[in-house]
Every structure is written in C-alpha cells, then in structure tokens.
Design a protein around this motif. Structure first.
Motif, short mmCIF file in Angstrom:
data_model
loop_
_atom_site.label_atom_id
_atom_site.label_comp_id
_atom_site.label_asym_id
_atom_site.label_seq_id
_atom_site.Cartn_x
_atom_site.Cartn_y
_atom_site.Cartn_z
N GLY A 49 1.17 -1.42 0.21
CA GLY A 49 -0.12 -0.10 -0.30
C GLY A 49 0.54 1.62 0.15
N ILE A 50 1.71 1.57 0.76
CA ILE A 50 2.69 2.59 0.60
C ILE A 50 3.63 2.65 -1.37
CG2 ILE A 50 4.78 3.34 2.18
CD1 ILE A 50 4.32 2.04 4.79
N ALA A 51 3.83 1.40 -0.91
CA ALA A 51 4.73 1.92 -2.20
C ALA A 51 3.22 2.03 -3.65
CB ALA A 51 5.58 0.51 -2.92
N ILE A 52 2.44 1.89 -3.59
CA ILE A 52 2.13 2.18 -4.92
C ILE A 52 1.06 3.50 -4.22
CG2 ILE A 52 -0.85 2.07 -4.70
CD1 ILE A 52 -0.72 -1.13 -4.68
N GLY A 53 0.78 4.12 -3.61
CA GLY A 53 0.87 5.05 -3.14
C GLY A 53 1.84 6.63 -3.57
N LYS A 56 1.80 6.87 -7.43
CA LYS A 56 1.16 7.55 -7.75
C LYS A 56 1.09 8.71 -7.78
CE LYS A 56 -3.08 5.24 -5.13
NZ LYS A 56 -3.95 5.81 -4.67
N GLU A 57 2.64 9.22 -7.50
CA GLU A 57 3.18 10.12 -7.34
C GLU A 57 3.82 10.44 -8.58
OE1 GLU A 57 2.77 12.65 -5.27
OE2 GLU A 57 0.80 11.34 -4.37
N THR A 68 12.02 3.88 -7.50
CA THR A 68 12.69 2.20 -7.44
C THR A 68 12.22 1.46 -6.10
OG1 THR A 68 14.80 3.49 -8.66
CG2 THR A 68 14.79 1.16 -7.76
N TRP A 69 12.41 2.23 -4.85
CA TRP A 69 12.23 0.91 -3.77
C TRP A 69 10.67 0.42 -4.04
CZ3 TRP A 69 8.87 2.25 -0.43
CH2 TRP A 69 9.41 1.30 1.02
N ALA A 70 9.91 1.23 -4.36
CA ALA A 70 8.69 1.25 -4.37
C ALA A 70 8.29 -0.30 -5.19
CB ALA A 70 7.49 3.09 -5.09
N LEU A 90 7.55 3.19 -14.34
CA LEU A 90 7.14 3.44 -12.87
C LEU A 90 8.60 4.68 -13.01
CD1 LEU A 90 5.06 0.71 -11.59
CD2 LEU A 90 3.97 3.15 -12.38
N ILE A 91 9.17 4.54 -13.40
CA ILE A 91 10.85 4.86 -11.82
C ILE A 91 11.46 6.47 -13.25
CG2 ILE A 91 13.16 4.61 -11.65
CD1 ILE A 91 12.21 1.50 -11.11
#
Length: 153
Positions: A49-53, A56-57, A68-70, A90-91
C-alpha cells in the motif's frame, strides 16, 4: 486379563500425562505460527500500500530512488510482479533534459515529427512548412499537446 500388567498401567498413565501436556503445546505452536503468518501478510500488504501510494506521484529526478524502492517492494511482497517495461515507465524521470528527443504527432497514430529539447523550456525542430530549423518555447508551442513520447539520448 482381570489383573492387567503393572507396566501397562504405568505406560497408560505416562501416555495420558504426556498427551495432557503435549497436545496444548502443539496447539499453541500451530496457533502461534498461524498468527505470525497472518501478521506478516498484513505487514506485506501495508508495504505494498505504501509503495502504491509512492507510485501514484508523478516521477521526477527527486523521487527516482524512492520510486525504485517502491517497485522493488511490490515485486518482493506481491504475488503479481511488475514487468521490466512497466518498471522503467514507473521509475522514468519525466523531467526533460537537454538533448532529449521529443516524438510527437499531428494527426496520425505514430510519431510524425521529432524535436530536440534545448533546455530552459526551449525546443529545436525542423518546421513543417519548409521554413528551416525552428527554435521555440515548448510551453507556448502547439507541439506540447501532441507529444507522443520522449527518449533520453
């Protein structure tokens, strides 16, 4: 068989005592293992959930490492993995850099024109009307709305 063997009574007594001790211990071990697994699944879900948040940015040079961590977190904890092409997307830093090639289109599906980002919001491209090379502000250009994709050189 009216008089059972004394060893039989001792063995029966020991077996009963052991079962009274071991069965609750085994149940406790299984319950603890189950609870630990459920807790770990909740933690994994929270990480995802944190990674998806974070993802989203909008990507930028400032958040590339955290994005990259997400992606790594999602690929580690999720059953559904993010493919390499999606990871790159994404990155990818969407901040234009000098020399980036901007592919855009006028009305077709495929890119029909290329411009080079010159920095400070300026682009260089060959004009459509045989007017030679143009240098213009990307933010004021109609090209900005037609950008199909861009690539780093």
């Amino acid at each position: 068989m009216n008089n059972p063997d004394p060893w039989y009574k001792i063995l029966q007594s020991v077996a009963t005592s052991l079962s009274l001790i071991l069965i609750p211990i085994i149940i406790a071990i299984i319950a603890n293992s189950y609870q630990s697994e459920m807790t770990q699944q909740k933690i994994n879900s929270d990480y995802i959930g944190i990674a998806i948040g974070i993802l989203k940015e909008e990507p930028s040079a400032k958040n590339k490492e955290i994005r990259t961590w997400a992606v790594d977190i999602i690929n580690h904890y999720s059953e559904v993995k993010i493919g390499q092409k999606a990871q790159n997307s994404l990155i990818k830093d969407t901040t234009l850099q000098v020399g980036d090639l901007l592919f855009y289109r006028s009305s077709k599906n495929d890119p029909s024109h290329i411009a080079i980002y010159a920095g400070d919001g300026q682009i260089i491209h060959a004009s459509y009307k045989n007017n030679g090379i143009s240098h213009e502000d990307l933010n004021r250009s109609k090209i900005l709305k037609q950008i199909y994709e861009y690539n780093r050189r």
